[in-house]
Write a protein that holds these residues in place. Sequence first.
Motif, mmCIF file in Angstrom:
data_model
loop_
_atom_site.group_PDB
_atom_site.id
_atom_site.type_symbol
_atom_site.label_atom_id
_atom_site.label_comp_id
_atom_site.label_asym_id
_atom_site.label_seq_id
_atom_site.Cartn_x
_atom_site.Cartn_y
_atom_site.Cartn_z
ATOM 1 N N GLU A 206 -9.807 18.193 -2.593
ATOM 2 C CA GLU A 206 -8.778 17.157 -2.575
ATOM 3 C C GLU A 206 -7.408 17.813 -2.668
ATOM 4 O O GLU A 206 -7.233 18.786 -3.403
ATOM 5 C CB GLU A 206 -8.977 16.180 -3.739
ATOM 6 N N THR A 208 -2.856 16.957 -1.865
ATOM 7 C CA THR A 208 -1.774 16.053 -1.458
ATOM 8 C C THR A 208 -1.222 16.543 -0.134
ATOM 9 O O THR A 208 -0.941 17.734 0.033
ATOM 10 C CB THR A 208 -0.662 16.019 -2.516
ATOM 11 N N ASP A 239 -8.275 3.951 0.763
ATOM 12 C CA ASP A 239 -7.424 3.291 -0.226
ATOM 13 C C ASP A 239 -7.448 1.783 0.057
ATOM 14 O O ASP A 239 -6.718 1.278 0.917
ATOM 15 C CB ASP A 239 -6.008 3.848 -0.140
ATOM 16 N N THR A 240 -8.284 1.052 -0.678
ATOM 17 C CA THR A 240 -8.456 -0.387 -0.407
ATOM 18 C C THR A 240 -7.194 -1.180 -0.708
ATOM 19 O O THR A 240 -6.892 -2.151 -0.011
ATOM 20 C CB THR A 240 -9.636 -0.941 -1.215
ATOM 21 N N GLU A 241 -6.454 -0.808 -1.739
ATOM 22 C CA GLU A 241 -5.211 -1.519 -2.068
ATOM 23 C C GLU A 241 -4.193 -1.376 -0.944
ATOM 24 O O GLU A 241 -3.513 -2.342 -0.568
ATOM 25 C CB GLU A 241 -4.639 -0.997 -3.380
ATOM 26 N N PHE A 242 -4.085 -0.181 -0.397
ATOM 27 C CA PHE A 242 -3.168 0.051 0.714
ATOM 28 C C PHE A 242 -3.594 -0.769 1.929
ATOM 29 O O PHE A 242 -2.760 -1.398 2.600
ATOM 30 C CB PHE A 242 -3.126 1.544 1.046
ATOM 31 N N CYS A 261 -0.071 11.308 0.920
ATOM 32 C CA CYS A 261 -1.424 10.848 0.575
ATOM 33 C C CYS A 261 -2.166 11.860 -0.301
ATOM 34 O O CYS A 261 -1.899 13.066 -0.260
ATOM 35 C CB CYS A 261 -2.255 10.628 1.839
ATOM 36 N N ARG A 262 -3.110 11.312 -1.074
ATOM 37 C CA ARG A 262 -4.113 12.141 -1.713
ATOM 38 C C ARG A 262 -5.312 12.152 -0.769
ATOM 39 O O ARG A 262 -5.897 11.100 -0.471
ATOM 40 C CB ARG A 262 -4.510 11.566 -3.080
ATOM 41 N N LEU A 281 -7.687 9.105 0.132
ATOM 42 C CA LEU A 281 -8.173 8.442 -1.076
ATOM 43 C C LEU A 281 -7.118 7.513 -1.660
ATOM 44 O O LEU A 281 -7.450 6.443 -2.192
ATOM 45 C CB LEU A 281 -8.589 9.491 -2.111
ATOM 46 N N LYS A 282 -5.844 7.909 -1.543
ATOM 47 C CA LYS A 282 -4.751 7.113 -2.105
ATOM 48 C C LYS A 282 -3.467 7.405 -1.340
ATOM 49 O O LYS A 282 -3.125 8.566 -1.127
ATOM 50 C CB LYS A 282 -4.552 7.467 -3.586
ATOM 51 N N LEU A 284 0.088 7.648 -1.719
ATOM 52 C CA LEU A 284 1.002 7.796 -2.854
ATOM 53 C C LEU A 284 2.389 7.245 -2.549
ATOM 54 O O LEU A 284 3.053 6.691 -3.431
ATOM 55 C CB LEU A 284 1.106 9.273 -3.252
#
Length: 298
Positions: A206, A208, A239-242, A261-262, A281-282, A284
């Motif tokens: 993982e 950034t 990233d489900t929230e995104f 992003c992560r 994954l996220k 950022l």
Amino acid sequence: MSTEHFRITYDGPALDTHEMDVRDLAPALLSLADACDAASQALFGPKSKMVVNVKASFKTGSFGVDLTLTSGVLQSTIDWFSGKDGQGLANATAVLLGLGAFGGGAIAALKWLRGRKIHRIDIHGNKRILITEDEDQLEIEEYTLILLQHREFREKLEKALDPLNCDGIETIALGRDESVDVTVSKKERGYFVTPPATDEILFSEERTQAFSIANLAFQEGNKWRLYDGQATVFVSIEDTEFLLRVNSDKESFAKSDVLICRVRVTQWQTDAGVKTDYAVLKVLEHKTHATQLKLPTV
């Protein structure tokens, strides 16, 4: 040049006249030669070479094949199997072809497995104990395990048994002269099917990373095309929230926007070579392209 002799015998009602269709025989013999060559390279390195020759004289219901090793491979073979004379080459041939020595060789091990998966392998010196999911056990030599795991050898051995698919051919036997070391029957043919290739993870990490957007995919499961500054890559967004913000129009995109992003990067070894997967994954930060110049502050 040293030689070691073995015999392959086809049997069944279709061979009552002691004749066999060359279109069935020739591909099987070529595959047998390729299996021997693949086994030699698996055990002794890519420069090793094994040559399979068919003897000119055929006997009723069977035929002999002479097997020869090049001189460079011969010495390493005899040394490895601790043979001080021709017995070393005979032992090597037994493992290369899966004949009767060393726990029965590759063919006998595949017959014993009967298509079952190996749950684990216990190591005891040069011995390997195969343990299936039902706790059945078989002790084999290290060299036999190498061949069981060698895809090219397995594929060529499988094709060498193709005559069993023909009507009237019931068994294939391997041995020396009049002796038989191992047989494969028509009902055992399925035990020799090579398992499908599985990709192996080389590494996963993982980190950034920044991406600019090359192409968006709004359908579920589709990958986005993002540019990492050097190349365009296909990226799955986890990233489900995104994604919820995107689907509800709370995120808008313009040319040259950047996503910080992560990312999880995974590399796989496949039959076609190395494959790299990217997963966000996220997200950022979503940096929009500046439309105004930044002026120095007083």
